[in-house]
Design a protein around this motif. Structure first.
Motif, PDB file in Angstrom:
ATOM      1  N   ALA A  43       0.736  -1.124   0.064  1.00  0.00           N
ATOM      2  CA  ALA A  43      -0.047   0.098   0.119  1.00  0.00           C
ATOM      3  C   ALA A  43       0.893   1.299   0.035  1.00  0.00           C
ATOM      4  CB  ALA A  43      -0.960  -0.028   1.284  1.00  0.00           C
ATOM      5  N   THR A  44       0.306   2.375  -0.469  1.00  0.00           N
ATOM      6  CA  THR A  44       0.976   3.578  -0.795  1.00  0.00           C
ATOM      7  C   THR A  44       0.119   4.724   0.079  1.00  0.00           C
ATOM      8  OG1 THR A  44       0.400   4.217  -2.748  1.00  0.00           O
ATOM      9  CG2 THR A  44       2.313   3.018  -2.705  1.00  0.00           C
ATOM     10  N   ILE A  45       0.708   5.791   0.383  1.00  0.00           N
ATOM     11  CA  ILE A  45       0.122   6.986   0.759  1.00  0.00           C
ATOM     12  C   ILE A  45       0.491   8.356   0.002  1.00  0.00           C
ATOM     13  CG2 ILE A  45      -0.281   8.907   2.715  1.00  0.00           C
ATOM     14  CD1 ILE A  45       0.511   6.387   4.634  1.00  0.00           C
ATOM     15  N   SER A  46      -0.279   8.781  -0.750  1.00  0.00           N
ATOM     16  CA  SER A  46       0.020   9.903  -1.757  1.00  0.00           C
ATOM     17  C   SER A  46      -0.676  11.123  -1.199  1.00  0.00           C
ATOM     18  CB  SER A  46      -0.259   9.768  -3.362  1.00  0.00           C
ATOM     19  OG  SER A  46       0.262   8.384  -3.340  1.00  0.00           O
ATOM     20  N   ALA A  47       0.040  12.219  -1.538  1.00  0.00           N
ATOM     21  CA  ALA A  47      -0.496  13.593  -1.231  1.00  0.00           C
ATOM     22  C   ALA A  47       0.109  14.872  -2.117  1.00  0.00           C
ATOM     23  CB  ALA A  47      -0.508  13.834   0.021  1.00  0.00           C
ATOM     24  N   LEU A  48      -0.583  15.757  -2.283  1.00  0.00           N
ATOM     25  CA  LEU A  48       0.000  16.936  -2.717  1.00  0.00           C
ATOM     26  C   LEU A  48       0.981  17.707  -2.082  1.00  0.00           C
ATOM     27  CD1 LEU A  48      -3.117  18.721  -4.406  1.00  0.00           C
ATOM     28  CD2 LEU A  48      -1.753  17.185  -5.520  1.00  0.00           C
ATOM     29  N   GLN A  49       0.907  17.610  -0.711  1.00  0.00           N
ATOM     30  CA  GLN A  49       1.709  17.973   0.238  1.00  0.00           C
ATOM     31  C   GLN A  49       1.906  16.847   1.131  1.00  0.00           C
ATOM     32  OE1 GLN A  49       2.398  21.466   3.389  1.00  0.00           O
ATOM     33  NE2 GLN A  49       2.011  22.155   1.328  1.00  0.00           N
ATOM     34  N   LEU A  50       2.995  16.165   1.489  1.00  0.00           N
ATOM     35  CA  LEU A  50       3.145  15.156   2.391  1.00  0.00           C
ATOM     36  C   LEU A  50       3.711  15.626   3.647  1.00  0.00           C
ATOM     37  CD1 LEU A  50       3.107  11.567   1.184  1.00  0.00           C
ATOM     38  CD2 LEU A  50       3.874  12.096   3.440  1.00  0.00           C
ATOM     39  N   ARG A  51       3.178  16.246   4.594  1.00  0.00           N
ATOM     40  CA  ARG A  51       4.112  16.726   5.833  1.00  0.00           C
ATOM     41  C   ARG A  51       3.278  16.071   7.050  1.00  0.00           C
ATOM     42  NH1 ARG A  51       7.114  16.720   2.433  1.00  0.00           N
ATOM     43  NH2 ARG A  51       8.674  18.000   1.647  1.00  0.00           N
ATOM     44  N   PRO A  52       3.254  14.954   7.166  1.00  0.00           N
ATOM     45  CA  PRO A  52       2.383  14.019   8.439  1.00  0.00           C
ATOM     46  C   PRO A  52       3.020  14.355   9.768  1.00  0.00           C
ATOM     47  CG  PRO A  52       3.306  12.725   7.268  1.00  0.00           C
ATOM     48  CD  PRO A  52       3.603  13.645   6.545  1.00  0.00           C
ATOM     49  N   VAL A  53       2.277  14.030  10.780  1.00  0.00           N
ATOM     50  CA  VAL A  53       2.821  14.011  12.076  1.00  0.00           C
ATOM     51  C   VAL A  53       3.467  12.648  12.141  1.00  0.00           C
ATOM     52  CG1 VAL A  53       2.227  13.477  14.492  1.00  0.00           C
ATOM     53  CG2 VAL A  53       1.178  15.426  13.017  1.00  0.00           C
ATOM     54  N   GLN A  54       2.719  11.567  11.469  1.00  0.00           N
ATOM     55  CA  GLN A  54       2.904  10.215  11.352  1.00  0.00           C
ATOM     56  C   GLN A  54       2.807   9.418  10.223  1.00  0.00           C
ATOM     57  OE1 GLN A  54       1.333   6.887  13.923  1.00  0.00           O
ATOM     58  NE2 GLN A  54       3.108   7.205  14.907  1.00  0.00           N
ATOM     59  N   LEU A  55       3.417   8.496   9.580  1.00  0.00           N
ATOM     60  CA  LEU A  55       3.026   7.718   8.600  1.00  0.00           C
ATOM     61  C   LEU A  55       3.121   6.320   8.967  1.00  0.00           C
ATOM     62  CD1 LEU A  55       5.037   9.153   5.756  1.00  0.00           C
ATOM     63  CD2 LEU A  55       2.471   9.266   5.797  1.00  0.00           C
ATOM     64  N   ARG A  56       1.964   5.385   8.613  1.00  0.00           N
ATOM     65  CA  ARG A  56       2.218   4.070   8.920  1.00  0.00           C
ATOM     66  C   ARG A  56       1.643   3.250   7.655  1.00  0.00           C
ATOM     67  NH1 ARG A  56      -0.910   2.212  14.241  1.00  0.00           N
ATOM     68  NH2 ARG A  56       0.301   0.325  13.664  1.00  0.00           N
ATOM     69  N   ILE A  57       2.490   2.391   7.175  1.00  0.00           N
ATOM     70  CA  ILE A  57       2.077   1.506   6.253  1.00  0.00           C
ATOM     71  C   ILE A  57       2.403  -0.035   6.768  1.00  0.00           C
ATOM     72  CG2 ILE A  57       2.712   0.753   3.823  1.00  0.00           C
ATOM     73  CD1 ILE A  57       3.775   3.396   3.307  1.00  0.00           C
TER      74      ILE A  57
END
Length: 215
Positions: free
Chosen positions: A166-180
């Motif tokens: 799985a992937t996470i895509s965004a126009l601006q990817l500045r999260p507090v936390q990412l989980r895959i």
């Protein structure tokens, strides 16, 4: 300059013309002071090409107000430039559905239009497509991929049932936390590059972030 309140839709995929630029110019010739929605269909337009479309329209006293396309590249480019856009999906029967169409057959994809605010939580048993920002304090989760046509500033968990592809895509990817799947990482601190959407995925047992391939 006065523009009427009605919009005119220009379809860039027209077999009568050799390319979309020639098509655009010829169709603009018969319009005057019009608000224009560009239907790009499957054409992938870059930020530079969209800026060129706006310049061409200005030469004919017309204003580009929005884009409609099945191409992720066009949507990313228009959103990055702050232009309203509508992402559509085409199925095998050639029927095109807007992402917020309740009659869309893509039941495994959960669509959300609007900002996901602090304290809110969105979850999908399939893919999750968000047309808007995910603010700090908000959390989104999906068993499949997460696509955000906006800023990801909160927490996102893709592959929540163990899908490491799985992937996470965004126009601006500045999260507090990412989980895959079971992997966890924090978002990058540096400022994002203009007009470049990003994607997080697992590579060599680590979550990496790279420019989103939209071609």
């Amino acid at each position: 300059m006065y523009f009427n309140n009605q919009k005119t839709i220009i379809d860039l995929e027209d077999s009568e013309y050799l390319n979309w630029k020639l098509c655009l110019k010829n169709k603009l010739k018969i319009l005057e002071s019009s608000n224009i929605e560009i239907n790009a269909n499957n054409i992938g337009l870059s930020c530079t090409e969209i800026s060129e479309i706006i310049t061409i329209a200005d030469q004919y006293n017309c204003k580009i107000i929005s884009f409609c396309s099945t191409s992720l590249k066009t949507i990313v480019s228009s959103q990055s430039l702050g232009i309203k856009s509508q992402f559509t999906i085409e199925n095998s029967s050639k029927n095109t559905f807007k992402v917020n169409d309740k009659n869309s057959p893509f039941s495994k994809t959960h669509f959300h239009q609007g900002t996901v605010r602090s304290g809110e939580y969105l979850e999908s048993s399939g893919d999750l497509l968000i047309l808007g920002d995910v603010n700090p304090g908000a959390k989104v989760s999906a068993a499949g991929n997460i696509i955000i046509w906006g800023r990801l500033l909160g927490i996102a968990h893709a592959g929540s049932e163990g899908n490491s592809k799985a992937t996470i895509s965004a126009l601006q990817l500045r999260p507090v936390q990412l989980r895959i799947a079971k992997k966890v990482a924090r978002g990058p601190k540096e400022k994002p590059q203009l007009c470049i959407a990003e994607q997080a995925r697992i590579d060599s047992e680590e979550i990496i972030i790279s420019p989103l391939e939209t071609t």
